[in-house]
Design a protein around this motif. Structure first.
Motif, mmCIF file in Angstrom:
data_model
loop_
_atom_site.group_PDB
_atom_site.id
_atom_site.type_symbol
_atom_site.label_atom_id
_atom_site.label_comp_id
_atom_site.label_asym_id
_atom_site.label_seq_id
_atom_site.Cartn_x
_atom_site.Cartn_y
_atom_site.Cartn_z
ATOM 1 N N GLY A 101 29.661 47.104 29.808
ATOM 2 C CA GLY A 101 29.987 46.743 31.184
ATOM 3 C C GLY A 101 31.221 45.872 31.209
ATOM 4 N N ARG A 102 31.283 44.943 32.128
ATOM 5 C CA ARG A 102 32.454 44.083 32.238
ATOM 6 C C ARG A 102 32.644 43.247 30.969
ATOM 7 N N THR A 103 33.862 43.230 30.460
ATOM 8 C CA THR A 103 34.150 42.409 29.301
ATOM 9 C C THR A 103 34.178 40.940 29.703
ATOM 10 N N TYR A 132 40.883 42.581 26.288
ATOM 11 C CA TYR A 132 39.780 42.629 27.253
ATOM 12 C C TYR A 132 39.612 44.015 27.890
ATOM 13 N N GLN A 133 40.258 45.023 27.317
ATOM 14 C CA GLN A 133 40.078 46.427 27.695
ATOM 15 C C GLN A 133 40.310 46.651 29.194
ATOM 16 N N ALA A 134 41.483 46.256 29.630
ATOM 17 C CA ALA A 134 41.812 46.373 31.047
ATOM 18 C C ALA A 134 41.996 47.829 31.441
ATOM 19 N N HIS A 135 41.295 48.224 32.496
ATOM 20 C CA HIS A 135 41.435 49.543 33.105
ATOM 21 C C HIS A 135 42.261 49.364 34.376
ATOM 22 N N GLY A 136 43.416 49.972 34.423
ATOM 23 C CA GLY A 136 44.265 49.773 35.595
ATOM 24 C C GLY A 136 45.364 50.808 35.678
ATOM 25 N N LYS A 137 46.220 50.615 36.637
ATOM 26 C CA LYS A 137 47.316 51.542 36.891
ATOM 27 C C LYS A 137 48.417 50.770 37.613
ATOM 28 N N VAL A 138 49.631 50.857 37.092
ATOM 29 C CA VAL A 138 50.763 50.220 37.764
ATOM 30 C C VAL A 138 51.162 51.120 38.921
ATOM 31 N N PRO A 196 42.952 45.878 38.377
ATOM 32 C CA PRO A 196 42.753 45.983 36.927
ATOM 33 C C PRO A 196 41.440 45.300 36.537
ATOM 34 N N LEU A 197 40.581 46.037 35.852
ATOM 35 C CA LEU A 197 39.248 45.540 35.507
ATOM 36 C C LEU A 197 39.033 45.608 34.000
ATOM 37 N N GLY A 198 38.453 44.559 33.445
ATOM 38 C CA GLY A 198 38.050 44.574 32.050
ATOM 39 C C GLY A 198 36.690 45.228 31.915
ATOM 40 N N VAL A 199 36.640 46.366 31.243
ATOM 41 C CA VAL A 199 35.392 47.125 31.117
ATOM 42 C C VAL A 199 35.246 47.613 29.684
ATOM 43 N N ILE A 217 43.564 33.637 29.776
ATOM 44 C CA ILE A 217 43.423 34.385 28.527
ATOM 45 C C ILE A 217 44.775 34.516 27.830
ATOM 46 N N ALA A 218 45.796 34.910 28.602
ATOM 47 C CA ALA A 218 47.127 35.079 28.034
ATOM 48 C C ALA A 218 47.647 33.768 27.449
ATOM 49 N N ASN A 219 47.411 32.672 28.151
ATOM 50 C CA ASN A 219 47.878 31.384 27.646
ATOM 51 C C ASN A 219 47.144 30.985 26.376
ATOM 52 N N ALA A 220 45.851 31.279 26.285
ATOM 53 C CA ALA A 220 45.101 30.984 25.062
ATOM 54 C C ALA A 220 45.674 31.759 23.880
#
Length: 501
Positions: free
Chosen positions: A187-189, A132-138, A180-183, A485-488
């Motif tokens: 646009g948003r995934t 889902y193309q997560a944009h994020g940062k730990v 964390p955003l799916g982009v 999503i992860a569970n699927a």
């Protein structure tokens, strides 16, 4: 009734975060897959709203009435289209906290432990973030669980006003983070562009839209599903398949099992435990509005989150919850469910039109865990679908709201020219808002207390699976989408093994 002349290896009912993702996972097997979706295929992202259309009452509500505790009808905010409710979600892809999988004492009761733990989901969280193309940062979040890999894409920058707020929060000893955003390119995934649409070019995948599934039919022993009955264009069809997967959402999956009752399953399919429809949960959600002196676009993304009060506060030893900005109010679908907020803003800013109200404010979403309660349930009274729901853990949520308003006041005191500090209007989300619904078909090892086994297959029907948020035994305060999503993806691995044997 028309019997479809095709026979399918897998029939997936629903195309949201669970069903759409599972379709993407299974398509490369080459097995014959049928996807049934009640809504239509909409290529435009529904969450890309046009100006003030977001405030039109019930634009994103189902047309069929459900009924509340008192038997009063309401029209739920649930979206029927390819992609389901991910077409109107914010795209925030949060992992549940490691401790969310354990038993936790809340002020309002106990949140039970999950039969699987964070480490069982971690590889699938990573896979989901990539898909889902997560944009994020730990970042320096005191609750962030361990990641085996970094986010696949860099975080989305805050709007200048939010960056300024975040800097002030950090100076006050808090830990604001980038959500964390799916982009993607569009646009948003969501589950349509990421899950379903990419597999429609595969010869082995068939999508049927405007297909409302009305019943599941078992074999004479009741041990397996032999056919799925759906209405398409006013005509009833039977679809036959080896493996049946429900992904209709926590309410609708439970409702389908209940209304499919037969001689072998008199209380509903897979409901020998009496747990189908029980323990319905939806997070306690409130929006708090912060008024600003200068205008913003009204259409920026949700980017800022805070979990400093997730597990409590110095004066309250129980979990409180999660805070995030709502994004620009002109594009926030669920914000449309808060008309008292708009009325309050109009009184506070009488010379402003609707658009000006929205562009001179920042919305904040506050999310607190709802606890499982067997009396909070989905069931039928005659032919009426009824949602019996009484919120719990309310004191913790109220404390989160008050605590956050105090934080906002402290922020505003450092920047008095940037904010209109008259008040901070609040609105709580009613039963109609079913965002983050879960829990109606909990998974577990004991068939007496759960509906699904650990692979999300029903205990009583060996070819029937559920991959939406129904399987949650408890809720968390973060958004559940990434966990669905992860569970699927996790269940997809089990099905791939089964299909290859």
């Amino acid at each position: 009734m028309i019997i479809d002349d095709q026979y399918y290896d897998v029939i997936i009912i629903g195309t949201g975060a669970g069903g759409g993702t599972l379709a993407r996972k299974l398509a490369p097997t080459g097995k014959k897959i049928l996807i049934l979706e009640r809504g239509e295929l909409i290529y435009r992202e529904s969450s890309e709203l046009v100006d003030t259309e977001v405030f039109k009452k019930e634009q994103y509500h189902a047309k069929d009435a459900w009924f509340d505790n008192e038997g009063e009808p309401f029209y739920p905010q649930t979206y029927y289209s390819v992609g389901g409710n991910t077409k109107i979600w914010s795209g925030v892809l949060q992992r549940m906290r490691e401790r969310d999988f354990e038993q936790v004492q809340h002020q309002g009761g106990v949140s039970p432990a999950w039969p699987l733990k964070y480490q069982d989901f971690e590889p699938y969280y990573t896979e989901a973030e990539k898909l889902y193309q997560a944009h994020g940062k730990v970042e320096n979040d005191p609750t962030e669980p361990p990641h085996s890999e970094a986010y696949p894409f860099a975080e989305i920058a805050h709007e200048p006003m939010l960056q300024s707020i975040g800097d002030t929060l950090s100076q006050q000893g808090l830990h604001p983070v980038h959500l964390p955003l799916g982009v993607g390119d569009r646009g948003r995934t969501d589950a349509e562009d990421t899950g379903v649409s990419p597999v429609l070019t595969s010869d082995n995948v068939t999508l049927k839209t405007s297909a409302q599934v009305v019943s599941l039919h078992t074999n004479p022993s009741g041990a397996e599903i032999k056919a799925v009955e759906a209405k398409i264009g006013g005509q009833s069809y039977l679809f036959l398949g080896d493996i049946i997967v429900l992904a209709c959402g926590a309410v609708n999956s439970a409702a389908l099992l209940l209304r499919s009752a037969n001689e072998k399953h008199p209380n509903g399919i897979a409901n020998g435990s009496g747990q189908v429809g029980r323990n319905f949960m939806k997070q306690l959600l409130s929006v708090v509005v912060q008024l600003t002196a200068s205008a913003n676009s009204g259409t920026f993304s949700r980017t800022l989150g805070l979990n400093d009060f997730y597990w409590g506060d110095k004066d309250f030893p129980y979990p409180l919850g999660h805070v995030q900005n709502s994004g620009g109010i002109l594009q926030d679908v669920i914000f449309a469910e808060a008309p008292p907020i708009l009325s309050a803003l109009s009184r506070l800013m009488p010379n402003f039109g609707l658009r000006q109200l929205a562009t001179h404010s920042i919305g904040w979403w506050l999310q607190t865990e709802d606890l499982p309660n067997a009396n909070n349930r989905v069931h039928y009274v005659g032919d009426k679908l009824r949602i019996d729901y009484t919120p719990n853990n309310v004191e913790a949520h109220d404390r989160l709201v008050y605590r956050w308003i105090d934080v906002l006041k402290n922020v505003e005191a450092t920047q008095p020219s940037a904010f209109n500090r008259t008040t901070h209007p609040r609105s709580d989300m009613p039963i109609q808002v079913l965002a983050h619904q879960c829990g109606t078909c909990r998974f577990g090892e004991d068939p007496a207390t759960s509906v699904l086994n650990l692979d999300c297959r029903t205990h009583e029907v060996h070819n029937l699976y559920v991959v939406d948020s129904s399987f949650f035994p408890s809720h968390a305060s973060v958004s559940p989408g990434l966990t669905v999503i992860a569970n699927a993806l996790r269940v997809g691995d089990r099905l791939i093994q089964q299909l290859s044997s």
